[in-house]
Design a protein around this motif. Structure first.
Motif: not given
Lengths: 53, 747
Positions: B138-145, B234-236
Motif C-alpha cells: 500500500a505504501m509503495n503503490i501510494m508513492l506512485f499514485s 491493510f486496514f482490515l
C-alpha cells in the motif's frame, strides 16, 4: 525523467529490504512473547554470569 | 502487581506470593514421559509454568534451570508460560528440571498445547506477515499514485502515467494474492456453505478493484484503484490481527483440567516393584501408590493406609476428608498426610476428572455460538451493499453508459462501502478496554467476553473462596500467648492440613518440632523441649470432655491447660459492597454453594444475597446455570473451585479469582488479580461503556456510508477520493476507540 530508471528500483529495493527484515523478525519468533520482552530489560545480566542462551 | 518493577524487590519477596499461594513442592509431577529428541540431537522438554509475572520471575526461572548441569538452552515465554529446555540426551534429568522450577515457588506441569493451539499460533504469525505485505504494498503503490494525482495535472505525460500504473500492478497483484488469503479463503468457505459473511464483499471489492485497474492499465486509462485495494487489505488485516490477539483461548480450560490428571502414576507391578507409568495406561484393578502431595490419576478405592485427602474437586470446600480402607478416592483429589495405596476402579478416561473435562468442553462449545456484534452488523450489511453495487451497475447500463463505465462505478461502490471501519471498530475498542481492565487488575481472556458481560442480567456467586477468603482465619488470636503460638506452629509446619497451614502462615517460618508425627484425621504430635505436645481434634489430643468443642484445633501441652484455636472462613472485605453494587446496576444476585445449609445461609445473609442454593455438586451447579440460560437469562458466574469449572464454562460469561484453582481460571473469561471483589463492578461498567463505544463506531460507519455511497453510485468517486475517504474513516474509528472511557469511576 531518466533519473526514474534508478530511483524506482532503488526505492523498491529499500522497501523490499525492510519487508524482508520484518519477515525475518516474525520467523525468528520475536513477536511470540510480547509480555516478556518488556520485563526482560529489567534483568541485570552482570548479577549472575550463568545465563544460558 | 503494577509496582513489581525492581527485580531485586521481587526476588526478596518471592514473586509467586504476589499472585497466590506457593505451589505444593511435592506436587511437581515427573515429566520424563514428555521429553522428546529432535533433529538437533538434543532432548527437548516444554513445561507450563504458572505464577510467573515479571522480570524477577524470568530471571529466577532461567537462571535456576540454566544452572542445572548439562542444560544447554532454556527459554521462558512469559506470555504463554511455556518454558522450553534442551540438553544433550543423558546429561540432565527432566524430573530435576521440574523440581527446580517447583522449588522456586512456581506451579509446573508438562506443556502440551494440542493441535488447536498450535494452529492458532501459526495463524497469528501468518496474519502478521499478511499485514506487513499489505502495508508494504500500500505504501509503495501510494508513492506512485500520489505522483500520478499530483503530476498529471501538470507535466506528467500519459506514457509516464502508464509506466507508473504498470509498476503499481506489478506490486499490487502478487501482494494482494498473498495478503488477501485470509479473506479469500474464508469467503470461499462461507460461499460453499451457501452463506455470505463479511469476507465476501471484501474479497469481491478487492477482486473487482484489481480487475478494473488492470484493465485500465492495459488500455492506458486514467483511473486505477491499486492503492485503494491494498490499503483496504491493510486496514482490515490490522483489525483481524487485533481480533486474533483477543480471541479466547478455547479448549485451554479443558486441557488444564486434563493436566491435573497426574501425567504419571506410581504403579505396583505384579512382582511388587514400583514403576512410574503414564496415567492413561492404568486399567481398573491396578494398585497405585499416592505419596503425600500426589494427585490421584483415577477413581479408586483405598486398599492400604489411611490419610486426609483434599476433596475440593467435588465440593469446592477446602476441609480435608479422612479416608481409610475401602473409601472412595476420585481422580484429581490430593493426598495430604500419609502414603496411600489405592486400587483403580476406573480407567482415566472414565474418571471424575475426565467427566468434568467433558462438561467444560461442552460449555465452551455452547459459548462459541455467541454471535459477536460486528458479525451481527455484517449480516445486515452484506446484502445491502451487494444490492447497491448491483443496482448502480444496472442503473448506469439503463442510463446509457457503457459496460466499462458501469463496472467502474459498481467497483467504486464496493470499495467505498468496504467495511474497513466495521472491521476495526470492535477490535480497537476491545483492545483499549482490555488494556484498561488489565491496569485495574482484571485479566480478560477473550475479546467477546466484554460484549457478553455487557449483556448480563443475572449474577451467580460461589461461596467458599469467592465471597469468602476460602482460607480458615484464626478468630481468637488474642487469647493465645506467643509461646503457645510458637509451640503450635512448630507442629503445624510439618502438616499440609489447611488448619495447620493457617497457624504456620500466621507464625511465619521457623523451627519444627522433633519427631513430629501426623495422625491422619486426628492431628500432629511431637516433642518440644522434652515435652510431649499434641495439636489436633479435641478427643484425640486429650481434652477433658466437659469443655471439648469439636470444631477448631486444640493444643495440648503436657501438664498445662489445653488451648483452643477457633477458625472461621471470613467474607472478603468488600463482598457486601459488591453485592449492593450489582443490585444497584439492576442485576439479580444468587449464591450457589457446595457447602452445608447453615454456613451458606449465614454467608449469604452477611453479604446481602436473598437467593441461596446449598450442598450443590458440580452437576447441580451446571443444572442451575443451564436452567437460567434456557429461561433466556444472561448469566455471569463468579467462582473459584475446581468444582466450579464446568459451571464457569456453561455460563454466558464467567469470572474467577487469582487464588482460584487453575482449571477454573482457565475456564473463566476473566480473572480478578487482587483479593477484592469490587473489580467485578468496574469490569461490568467498562464492558458496558465499551459496548456503547462499539455501537457509536457502527453508527459513525453507517453515517459515513450514507454520505459516501450516493457519491459513489452517481460516479463522483475518483481513486483519490476513495483513498482519502477510506483512510480517514478508519482513522476516526480508531481515534474514537482510543478516547478514554468517561463516566467510569476509578476505584
Amino acid at each position: 525523467m531518466n533519473v526514474l530508471i534508478y530511483l524506482i528500483p532503488a526505492a523498491l529495493f529499500l522497501a523490499l529490504l525492510g519487508l524482508g527484515a520484518f519477515f525475518w523478525t516474525v520467523k525468528s519468533g520475536q513477536y511470540d512473547d510480547l509480555e516478556g520482552a518488556k520485563w526482560r530489560i529489567f534483568i541485570d545480566d552482570d548479577q549472575d554470569d550463568h545465563i544460558p542462551e | 502487581m503494577q509496582n513489581a518493577i525492581a527485580p531485586e524487590a521481587d526476588e526478596a519477596r518471592g514473586c509467586p506470593t504476589m499472585g497466590g499461594p506457593v505451589a505444593d513442592k511435592g506436587a511437581a509431577a515427573d515429566p520424563s514421559a514428555f521429553v522428546h529428541i529432535e533433529d538437533d540431537n538434543l532432548a527437548h522438554l516444554d513445561l507450563l509454568v504458572r505464577g510467573a509475572r515479571c522480570a524477577g520471575c524470568i530471571a529466577k526461572i532461567e537462571r535456576g534451570v540454566g544452572g542445572i548441569g548439562g542444560v544447554q538452552s532454556c527459554q521462558f515465554n512469559l506470555s504463554t508460560g511455556k518454558l522450553s529446555v534442551s540438553w544433550p540426551p543423558g546429561q540432565a534429568d527432566a524430573g530435576t528440571i521440574a523440581r527446580t522450577v517447583a522449588d522456586l515457588g512456581y506451579q509446573v506441569s508438562p506443556f502440551d498445547p494440542g493441535e488447536a493451539e498450535e494452529a492458532r499460533d501459526k495463524q497469528g504469525r501468518f496474519l502478521l506477515l499478511c499485514m506487513a505485505v499489505a502495508g508494504f504494498a500500500a505504501m509503495n503503490i501510494m508513492l506512485f499514485s500520489v505522483s500520478v494525482w499530483a503530476g498529471f495535472a501538470g507535466e506528467m505525460q500519459a506514457s509516464t502515467r502508464t509506466l507508473f500504473h504498470w509498476i503499481s500492478a506489478l506490486i499490487a497483484l502478487p501482494a494482494a494474492a498473498f495478503a488477501g488469503q485470509p479473506f479469500f479463503r474464508s469467503a470461499f468457505a462461507s460461499l460453499r456453505k451457501g452463506k455470505a459473511n463479511m469476507d465476501v464483499p471484501i474479497s469481491l471489492a478487492v477482486f473487482l478493484a484489481l480487475g478494473v485497474s488492470v484493465y485500465e492499465t492495459i488500455t492506458g486509462g486514467a483511473d486505477t484503484y491499486f492503492d485503494a485495494a491494498l490499503m483496504l487489505l491493510f486496514f482490515l488485516l490490522v483489525g483481524r490481527w487485533l481480533d486474533h490477539g483477543l480471541r479466547g483461548r478455547t479448549r485451554l480450560a479443558a486441557q488444564e483440567l486434563l493436566s491435573l490428571q497426574a501425567a504419571t502414576a506410581n504403579r505396583i507391578e505384579a512382582d511388587g516393584s514400583v514403576r512410574a507409568v503414564q496415567a492413561r495406561e492404568i486399567v481398573p484393578g491396578d494398585k497405585i501408590i499416592l505419596w503425600p502431595g500426589d494427585r490421584s490419576p483415577v477413581d479408586g478405592h483405598v486398599s492400604e493406609g489411611h490419610s486426609d485427602v483434599d476433596m475440593a474437586l467435588v465440593s469446592g470446600e477446602s476441609d480435608p476428608v479422612f479416608v481409610e480402607d475401602g473409601a472412595l478416592v476420585r481422580a484429581g483429589m490430593v493426598n495430604l498426610t500419609q502414603k496411600l495405596v489405592i486400587t483403580a476402579s476406573a480407567a482415566t478416561q472414565d474418571s471424575l476428572l475426565a467427566e468434568l473435562t467433558r462438561l467444560v468442553e461442552a460449555g465452551e462449545t455452547a459459548r462459541g455460538r455467541f454471535v459477536k456484534l460486528a458479525d451481527r452488523a455484517a449480516q445486515a450489511y452484506v446484502p445491502i451493499v451487494h444490492s447497491l453495487a448491483l443496482l448502480s451497475f444496472i442503473g448506469w447500463l439503463i442510463a446509457g453508459a457503457g459496460v466499462h463505465h458501469a463496472i467502474l462505478t459498481a467497483a467504486a461502490v464496493l470499495i467505498i462501502t468496504c467495511p474497513c471501519a466495521l472491521g476495526l471498530a470492535a477490535p480497537a475498542v476491545q483492545i483499549v478496554a482490555v488494556g484498561r481492565l488489565f491496569k485495574r487488575g482484571i485479566l480478560v481472556k477473550a475479546g467477546d467476553a466484554l460484549e457478553r458481560l455487557a449483556e448480563i442480567d443475572t449474577v451467580l456467586l460461589d461461596k467458599t473462596g469467592t465471597l469468602t477468603l476460602g482460607k480458615p482465619h484464626l478468630l481468637n488470636a488474642s487469647d493465645i500467648t506467643a509461646a503457645q503460638m510458637e509451640m503450635a506452629a512448630m507442629l503445624a509446619r510439618t502438616s499440609r492440613h489447611p488448619l495447620s497451614r493457617a497457624i504456620a502462615d500466621l507464625a511465619g517460618p521457623g523451627k519444627v518440632a522433633a519427631d513430629a508425627r501426623e495422625m491422619p484425621g486426628q492431628g500432629v504430635e511431637g516433642t518440644v523441649d522434652g515435652v510431649r505436645v499434641r495439636l489436633g481434634r479435641a478427643d484425640w489430643a486429650g481434652v477433658p470432655e466437659k469443655d471439648a468443642q469439636q470444631s477448631g484445633l486444640w493444643l495440648v501441652i503436657e501438664g498445662q491447660t489445653p488451648v483452643h484455636f477457633i477458625f472461621e472462613d471470613t467474607l472478603r472485605s468488600d463482598a457486601a459492597d459488591m453485592v449492593a453494587g450489582l443490585k444497584a446496576r439492576g442485576l439479580a444476585v444468587e449464591m450457589l454453594s457446595g457447602d452445608r445449609e447453615a454456613p451458606a445461609r449465614a454467608a449469604a445473609a452477611q453479604a446481602g444475597i436473598d437467593t441461596v442454593s446449598f450442598a450443590l455438586s458440580p452437576h447441580d451447579k451446571i443444572t442451575r446455570v443451564e436452567a437460567l440460560v434456557k429461561a433466556g437469562k444472561k448469566v455471569l458466574m463468579i467462582g473459584d473451585g475446581l468444582n466450579d469449572a464446568p459451571a464457569l464454562a456453561a455460563a454466558n460469561v464467567s469470572m474467577s479469582l487469582a487464588s482460584a484453582a487453575d482449571a477454573s481460571q482457565a475456564a473463566a473469561d476473566m480473572v480478578l488479580q487482587g483479593a477484592t471483589l469490587s473489580p467485578v463492578l468496574i469490569a461490568i461498567d467498562i464492558s458496558r461503556a465499551a459496548r456503547g463505544r462499539i455501537l457509536q463506531n457502527f453508527v459513525f460507519a453507517a453515517g459515513y456510508n450514507v454520505v459516501a455511497v450516493p457519491l459513489a453510485i452517481f460516479g463522483f468517486v475518483t481513486p483519490l477520493f476513495a483513498a482519502i475517504a477510506m483512510s480517514s474513516s478508519s482513522l476516526i474509528v480508531t481515534l474514537n476507540a482510543l478516547r478514554p472511557f468517561w463516566g467510569v469511576r476509578r476505584p
